[in-house]
Design an enzyme around this catalytic site. Structure first.
Site, PDB file in Angstrom:
ATOM      1  N   ASP A   1      24.052 -11.190   4.696  1.00 24.32           N
ATOM      2  CA  ASP A   1      24.358 -11.949   3.487  1.00 24.32           C
ATOM      3  C   ASP A   1      25.852 -11.976   3.180  1.00 24.32           C
ATOM      4  O   ASP A   1      26.400 -13.013   2.818  1.00 24.32           O
ATOM      5  CB  ASP A   1      23.595 -11.364   2.292  1.00 24.32           C
ATOM      6  CG  ASP A   1      23.898 -12.122   1.012  1.00 24.32           C
ATOM      7  OD1 ASP A   1      23.696 -13.359   0.986  1.00 24.32           O
ATOM      8  OD2 ASP A   1      24.342 -11.487   0.028  1.00 24.32           O
TER       9      ASP A   1
ATOM     10  N   MET B   1       8.133   4.379   5.926  1.00 24.21           N
ATOM     11  CA  MET B   1       8.316   3.024   5.403  1.00 24.21           C
ATOM     12  C   MET B   1       9.602   2.905   4.591  1.00 24.21           C
ATOM     13  O   MET B   1      10.267   1.872   4.625  1.00 24.21           O
ATOM     14  CB  MET B   1       7.107   2.590   4.560  1.00 24.21           C
ATOM     15  CG  MET B   1       5.836   2.432   5.378  1.00 24.21           C
ATOM     16  SD  MET B   1       6.020   1.383   6.852  1.00 24.21           S
ATOM     17  CE  MET B   1       6.518  -0.153   6.116  1.00 24.21           C
ATOM     18  N   GLU B   2       9.976   3.972   3.900  1.00 24.06           N
ATOM     19  CA  GLU B   2      11.225   3.952   3.138  1.00 24.06           C
ATOM     20  C   GLU B   2      12.424   3.842   4.079  1.00 24.06           C
ATOM     21  O   GLU B   2      13.367   3.083   3.819  1.00 24.06           O
ATOM     22  CB  GLU B   2      11.333   5.207   2.265  1.00 24.06           C
ATOM     23  CG  GLU B   2      10.425   5.196   1.057  1.00 24.06           C
ATOM     24  CD  GLU B   2       8.931   5.376   1.350  1.00 24.06           C
ATOM     25  OE1 GLU B   2       8.124   5.135   0.437  1.00 24.06           O
ATOM     26  OE2 GLU B   2       8.564   5.758   2.483  1.00 24.06           O
TER      27      GLU B   2
ATOM     28  N   MET C   1       0.798  -1.230   0.000  1.00 22.63           N
ATOM     29  CA  MET C   1       0.000   0.000   0.000  1.00 22.63           C
ATOM     30  C   MET C   1       0.831   1.282   0.000  1.00 22.63           C
ATOM     31  O   MET C   1       0.283   2.376   0.133  1.00 22.63           O
ATOM     32  CB  MET C   1      -0.969   0.019   1.186  1.00 22.63           C
ATOM     33  CG  MET C   1      -1.932  -1.137   1.203  1.00 22.63           C
ATOM     34  SD  MET C   1      -2.895  -1.211  -0.311  1.00 22.63           S
ATOM     35  CE  MET C   1      -3.632  -2.828  -0.126  1.00 22.63           C
ATOM     36  N   CYS C   2       2.146   1.158  -0.141  1.00 23.25           N
ATOM     37  CA  CYS C   2       3.007   2.342  -0.182  1.00 23.25           C
ATOM     38  C   CYS C   2       2.931   3.017  -1.545  1.00 23.25           C
ATOM     39  O   CYS C   2       2.917   2.355  -2.578  1.00 23.25           O
ATOM     40  CB  CYS C   2       4.460   1.962   0.095  1.00 23.25           C
ATOM     41  SG  CYS C   2       4.832   1.826   1.819  1.00 23.25           S
TER      42      CYS C   2
END
Length: 164
Positions: free
Chosen positions: A130, A115-116, A75-76
Site C-alpha cells: 500500500d 493464525m495471529e 473461528m479464531c
C-alpha cells in the site's frame, strides 16, 4: 461430522470450546516476503518514500493485525498476546529485491497463536504494498507460511525445507 471440530451436531459452524484446555506458553513464527523494484528498495532503505517510514508503518500494521486476528478470521478466539515482534531483512539477487518479513508471537493461553502470526505477516506485507504502490503496482507478495509453533496439545511444529 464428529471428526471436524468446527462443526456442531447439526453440521453448522461453531467456535470450538477451549474452556477445558490447559493454559501453556505458546509461540508461533510466520514468514512472508514482498518482491520490489530497485527504486522502491532504495527509497525504503533511504527512508525517502513520500508516505513516510514504510517499515515502521508496516510493523505497526502487523502488530495491530495480530491483536485483531479474531475480527478477521471467523473461528479464531480473541487472545491476549504477551509479545509480538516483526523483523525485516533484504534478499537481493541480481535485479530481484525481496523484503523478507518474519513475525514472532507469544502468549500464555488455551489456544495457539499461529493464525495471529500468519495474519500479522500478511498485513505487514500488504502495508508495504500500500505504501509503495504509487511507484509500482507490480510488486509480488510471496508465499506466507508458518515457520514454527510451540506449546499446546499437538506439540511443537518446525517447518521442514520443501521444494515448492
Amino acid at each position: 461430522m464428529a471428526d471436524f471440530t468446527h462443526f456442531n451436531e447439526q453440521g453448522r459452524a461453531r467456535m470450538v470450546d477451549i474452556s477445558d484446555k490447559q493454559e501453556t506458553e505458546r509461540t508461533a513464527i510466520a514468514a512472508t516476503s514482498i518482491q520490489l523494484t530497485r527504486e522502491i528498495y532504495e527509497k525504503i532503505t533511504a527512508n525517502t518514500m513520500k508516505k513516510g517510514d514504510v517499515l515502521a508503518v508496516a510493523q505497526v500494521a502487523g502488530i495491530m493485525a495480530a491483536k485483531n486476528t479474531s475480527d478477521w478470521i471467523p473461528m479464531c478466539h480473541p487472545l491476549q498476546l504477551k509479545g509480538t515482534d516483526i523483523s525485516f531483512s533484504w534478499q537481493i539477487a541480481g535485479d530481484r529485491y525481496n523484503l523478507q518479513i518474519e513475525v514472532s508471537i507469544k502468549t500464555k493461553g488455551s489456544t495457539g497463536v499461529e493464525m495471529e502470526a500468519l495474519t500479522a505477516a500478511s498485513a505487514t506485507a500488504l502495508t508495504v504494498y500500500d505504501m509503495c504502490k504509487a511507484l509500482d503496482k507490480g510488486m509480488i507478495i510471496g508465499q506466507t507460511y508458518l515457520v514454527t509453533k510451540t506449546g499446546g496439545k499437538t506439540g511443537d511444529y518446525h517447518r521442514q525445507a520443501r521444494e515448492d
